[in-house]
Every structure is written in structure tokens, then in C-alpha cells.
Write an enzyme that holds these catalytic residues in place. Structure first.
Site, PDB file in Angstrom:
ATOM      1  N   SER A 155      19.539 -19.244  -8.823  1.00 54.43           N
ATOM      2  CA  SER A 155      20.355 -19.425 -10.454  1.00 54.43           C
ATOM      3  C   SER A 155      21.214 -20.499 -10.227  1.00 54.43           C
ATOM      4  O   SER A 155      21.876 -20.656  -9.130  1.00 54.43           O
ATOM      5  CB  SER A 155      20.694 -18.255 -10.867  1.00 54.43           C
ATOM      6  OG  SER A 155      21.617 -18.260 -12.074  1.00 54.43           O
ATOM      7  N   TYR A 168      25.488 -10.315 -10.183  1.00 50.23           N
ATOM      8  CA  TYR A 168      24.490 -11.433 -10.274  1.00 50.23           C
ATOM      9  C   TYR A 168      24.696 -12.614  -9.369  1.00 50.23           C
ATOM     10  O   TYR A 168      23.919 -13.283  -8.644  1.00 50.23           O
ATOM     11  CB  TYR A 168      24.175 -11.602 -11.808  1.00 50.23           C
ATOM     12  CG  TYR A 168      22.861 -12.550 -12.001  1.00 50.23           C
ATOM     13  CD1 TYR A 168      21.647 -12.096 -12.089  1.00 50.23           C
ATOM     14  CD2 TYR A 168      23.124 -13.949 -12.001  1.00 50.23           C
ATOM     15  CE1 TYR A 168      20.685 -13.018 -12.370  1.00 50.23           C
ATOM     16  CE2 TYR A 168      22.139 -14.883 -12.456  1.00 50.23           C
ATOM     17  CZ  TYR A 168      20.743 -14.266 -12.497  1.00 50.23           C
ATOM     18  OH  TYR A 168      19.960 -15.091 -12.885  1.00 50.23           O
TER      19      TYR A 168
END
Length: 277
Positions: A155, A168
Site C-alpha cells: 500500500s 496497517y
């Protein structure tokens, strides 16, 4: 079937929808057989609506509609032995394994110092350990093949810090470290390992009230799609709020194909310039 992946078999996690589904369909369009797995159910601490068995069935239908062959299985990437069984069965059916896409992932939100331990551990278990499990279950097949390509989905949070998602961000940075080490370990076997780094992607993972509301807390209600898009656009250099799953699938296809035969240990952003803001 002719194509850039003709005669090859790809193992894809998170295949029920979103990026994983797009990878499965795109790879099938280019001639690959697909082994697609997904949890198809809820995960503790995650409030985003989960994928369902019907979603995985729809992925299978879409793959078959473009002329591809697919085996699907409901498997949790946190379960290493179940992953091994699924990979072994699929590889036996299709005569080996050539490509791995570690795509399955979850999202949740909390400030770092307000997060409970369970939320932290669940995120790391799925988004980092689950990627390692996927690699551990598939690498022996790639070594047997004598070559292969692994695409680990990270990401923009694997390249920069983001507010409210420390767990995350830590997991996605960890995926990059895993990729770089695996690329070193597996190079003697002609196995390439790379990561892709999407900005927001137009999938159910972001298109829900939980995530969209975090972008517009000023409204006191879930934003409309247009209101969400206006806020999300500020993250990117290009004037778009998010990319399409097929944009990430196309980048994955390139890395998986022989066109990228000498590309390994690379972090490829698919981010509309987000990491350069």
C-alpha cells in the site's frame, strides 16, 4: 489460450472481490490458470463488510467467462496448514505453480496509542503474517518449477506514514521488508519478488461508511460517494480520488510476466502520485 501468461498457474489470495478478483480475471485473460482463495467471512475488529462465498463464486464465473480455468477455496491466510493444502491441491490439478499474488488484507482504524492489543495483533496476523504464510506455502512449488514471480500487495502505507492506521502502516511496511529479504533468498532459484503499492482503490474495502466517514468527519454522517471522492482526491498528485482494481491488476500482470523477467526487489507504486505529495 495465448497470452502473456499462457501455460502458467497463479495462486491469488483475497480473490473474492476487489484487487484479488481483478488479478484473477486479468491473469485469466492472459492465459493463466487461477487458484483463488478467500476467507469469505468476518474478521474480529474489522467493521468493513466482509466478502462472502457468493463473491468468490462470482470471481469464478468472471474467470470462466473470459475462457479461464479456476479452482476456488475458502481459506484463512492465518491458517498456514490450510493454505498448504489448498496450494498443493491446486498445483496438482494444474501441473505446478508459477505466480503468487499475496493480496488478501483487512483494514481498521484507531490512533496508535488508543488501539487495543487485539486490533493490533489481528492486523499483523492477516496483513503481514498472512503474507508470509502465503509465501511459505507457495515457495516450494516455485522452487520445483525452477522460476517464478511473487507479487506482494502492500500500500502507499508501506512507503509513508498515514494517520489513524499505525497497525496497517506497520504491517504494510513489514511486507516490503519481507519482499526485499525473499528477493535475496530466492534469487538463486530464479524467483522474483516485488511489491505493489496502491493508493485508495475503488473496492468495498474503502467504499463503505466506516472508511468514507473517516475522510469526512466534519459531516457528522457518512458522506456521499461524491463527498468522499472530493476528500480522497487531496491525497493524490493526479486529480483522481482513487484508482481502479484493474490498475493494480495490470501492474501485477506486468510484474508476473516475462516482460519483467529481470525486475526483482522493487516497490512499484500505483498511487496517482500520492507518495510524492
Amino acid at each position: 489460450m495465448n497470452g502473456r501468461l499462457a501455460g502458467k498457474t497463479a495462486f491469488i489470495t483475497g480473490a473474492a472481490r476487489g484487487i484479488g478478483r481483478a488479478q484473477a480475471v486479468r491473469f485469466a485473460q492472459e492465459g493463466a490458470h487461477v487458484i483463488g482463495i478467500d476467507l469469505c467471512g468476518p474478521v474480529d475488529s474489522v467493521h468493513v463488510p466482509p466478502s462472502l462465498p457468493a463473491d468468490l463464486d462470482e470471481t469464478a464465473r468472471l474467470v470462466e467467462d473470459v475462457g479461464g480455468r479456476i479452482i476456488t477455496d475458502i481459506v484463512d491466510v492465518r491458517d498456514l496448514e490450510a493454505l498448504r493444502v489448498s496450494v498443493d491441491r491446486g498445483a496438482a490439478e494444474f501441473g505446478g505453480l508459477d505466480i503468487v499474488c499475496a493480496t488478501a488484507g483487512i483494514t481498521s482504524r484507531s490512533l496508535a496509542m488508543e488501539m487495543d492489543e487485539s486490533t493490533w495483533c489481528t492486523m499483523l496476523d492477516v496483513n503481514l503474517t498472512g503474507v508470509w504464510h502465503t509465501c511459505a506455502a507457495t515457495v516450494p512449488h516455485l522452487i520445483d518449477r525452477g522460476a517464478g514471480s511473487m507479487v506482494l500487495v502492500s500500500s502507499i502505507a508501506g512507503l509513508r506514514g498515514l494517520v489513524g492506521v499505525a497497525h496497517y502502516t506497520a504491517a504494510k511496511h513489514g511486507v516490503v521488508g519481507l519482499m526485499r529479504s525473499l528477493a535475496q533468498d530466492l534469487a538463486p532459484h530464479s524467483i522474483r519478488v516485488n511489491t505493489v503499492h496502491p493508493t485508495n482503490v475503488d473496492t468495498p474495502m474503502i467504499q463503505n461508511d466506516v472508511v468514507s466517514s473517516a475522510f469526512r468527519p466534519d459531516l457528522g454522517r457518512p458522506p456521499t460517494r461524491d463527498e468522499f471522492a472530493e476528500a480522497a482526491t487531496t491525497m493524490n498528485m493526479l486529480p483522481v480520488p482513487w484508482v481502479d482494481p484493474h490498475d493494480v491488476a495490470n501492474a501485477s500482470l506486468f510484474l508476473a510476466s516475462d516482460e519483467a523477467r529481470y525486475i526483482t526487489s522493487v516497490s512499484l507504486p500505483v498511487d496517482a502520485g500520492s507518495t510524492q505529495r
